[in-house]
Design an enzyme around this catalytic site. Structure first.
Site: not given
Ligand code: GCO
Length: 466
Positions: A87, A131, A176, A305, A307, A371
């Site tokens: 990707r 992006h 995003e 995405n 985290y 992500e």
């Molecule tokens: C996001 C972006 C990425 C970041 C990654 C870490 O999700 O913010 O797609 O470019 O670098 O997530 O923060």
């Protein structure tokens, strides 16, 4: 030959479905460099990163990981890992320097070469059209709060479909849009650095519109088998308690953080609670007849995405904020658990919660983790090895959560690890390392971290070992 090659056991105790896609992810401004080469003009991130104090250490994407000149080397790394998909994103200012009008052939040639080399390596190209690197000239004309920017984006999508439509397997319109709208125009910590709740809501709507118009352009030019997608960083929001006030705080953040995109794109409507919540900021009269129908053009999958989760309670938070006024009713609390170098909690349960929610809210919509990954303060030891056991533990926990969600009926088709390379982490510059491949930015030397070898083993097994 790696230590893993000697490993006799090749079974996976947590096996993923046949055909599951194992990928890595990057983004143009974060890795390419060559910021002024072959006709590329400044994006809003080139401008923003030059404003003193906006990006740590004054870092910019001028060189980044020099991927523009190292495509073959980086694809060879992906091939060594055995990834099935890659990707990447297209830098709009490299293709359309003013954001309008004819494309620059050298810009298109770069992406044609990238895609052709990926295909030659047996790696499926997944292209993100946006992006975050808006051509500065379009920002000067009003940026995403301006409706015309959505029109320009549809035209750009048509150019890219014409140039690469016969080779790119999956097209993701936006990455995003929440970050681009609310960090870019709400609290200003991202480019272009504006701080206006109204501008952020207008931008969010125009991202939905741009997405829909791009889907229309792509569908009119692409072969039928191509997939069209959208990537959202959905917030796994948890109320601190089950009190009505805390639950309502979570509802507010879910509305302005998640359903502001999910409802228009998948249901062709605005979340009515969001319209009520944001009445002090706007009457949404910038939404025109037909916009929501355009935004809800059918797509083939949703990229997510993830985290870490978000914990909220009734209260208030400081402005400017990325929440378009919700901060007057919501306070944010640190979720428990170990932290990454971003000070984000490690909490794979949040990913399971998100995937099973989408299983229920969006039945029939295939999901892809576009992500997931973690930053840690990695370094090469005297032997040159980069040991990153915390990242391996993070990745293992989150893949196990994906597996559990699939077992619970979530239709997850793939996982893209963020990121292939250490890269420019936006306002953190190069101070945060998300890659499974270490980049020495002084020499551009690439070194596979232990997590890269671990991921290669997961891919080879088709899942997680015991
Ligand atoms: C996001 C972006 C990425 C970041 C990654 C870490 O999700 O913010 O797609 O470019 O670098 O997530 O923060």
């Amino acid at each position: 030959m790696t230590a893993l090659d000697a490993r006799p056991d090749t079974t996976a105790t947590l096996r993923f479905p046949a055909g599951f896609r194992w990928g890595t992810a990057t983004a143009a401004y974060q890795i390419e460099g060559a910021a002024a080469e072959d006709g590329r003009t400044p994006s809003i991130w080139d401008t923003f990163s030059r404003i003193p104090g906006k990006v740590r250490n004054g870092d910019t994407g001028d060189i980044a990981a020099d991927h523009y000149h190292r495509v073959s080397e980086d694809i060879a790394l992906m091939r060594q890992l055995g990834v099935t998909d890659y990707r990447f994103s297209v830098a709009w200012p490299r293709v359309q320097p003013t954001g309008r009008g004819p494309a620059v052939q050298k810009g298109l040639d770069f992406y044609r070469r990238l895609v052709d080399e990926l295909l030659a390596a047996g790696i499926r190209p997944v292209a993100t059209l946006y992006h975050w690197d808006l051509p500065q000239e379009l920002e000067d004309a009003g940026g995403w709060p301006q409706r015309e920017t959505a029109q320009r984006f549809g035209e750009y999508a048509g150019i890219m479909a014409g140039a690469l439509g016969d080779r790119v397997a999956t097209w993701t319109t936006l990455n995003e849009p929440w970050c681009a709208a609310f960090l870019g125009y709400g609290n200003g910590v991202h480019a272009p650095g504006r701080t206006s709740p109204l501008a952020s809501l207008r931008a969010a709507h125009h991202f939905n519109l741009a997405h829909g118009w791009a889907v229309r352009e792509l569908r009119s030019r692409l072969p039928a088998q191509c997939e069209v997608s959208l990537t959202l960083n959905l917030h796994a929001v948890r109320p601190l308690s089950d009190s009505a006030a805390d639950v309502d705080a979570a509802r507010r953040i879910d509305a302005v953080g998640n359903r502001i995109f999910l409802d228009p794109v998948f249901h062709g409507r605005l979340p009515q609670d969001l319209v009520r919540d944001t009445a002090p900021v706007t009457d949404w009269s910038f939404v025109r007849d037909g916009d929501l129908e355009a935004a809800s053009a059918p797509i083939d999958s949703l990229g997510i995405n993830y985290y870490s989760p978000t914990v909220v309670a009734a209260g208030s938070s400081p402005a400017p904020s990325p929440w378009a006024g919700a901060e007057e009713h919501v306070r944010f609390l640190p979720a428990p658990g170990p932290r990454t170098a971003m000070d984000w909690p490690v909490d794979a349960e949040g990913l399971y919660e998100l995937l099973t929610r989408l299983r229920d809210d969006l039945p029939g919509v295939p999901l892809v983790i576009t992500e997931n990954g973690a930053a840690y303060d990695d370094y090469a030891d005297p032997s040159g090895a980069v040991k990153d056991p915390e990242r391996v533990a993070y990745l293992r926990a989150h893949l196990a959560a994906v597996h559990r969600a699939i077992e619970a009926g979530a239709d997850v088709r793939g996982y893209f690890l963020w990121s292939l390379l250490d890269n420019f982490e936006w306002a953190y510059g190069y101070s945060k390392r998300f890659g499974i491949v270490h980049v020495d930015f002084a020499t551009q030397r690439r070194t596979l971290k232990d997590s890269a070898h671990w991921y290669a083993d997961v891919i080879a097994r088709g899942g997680l070992s015991s």
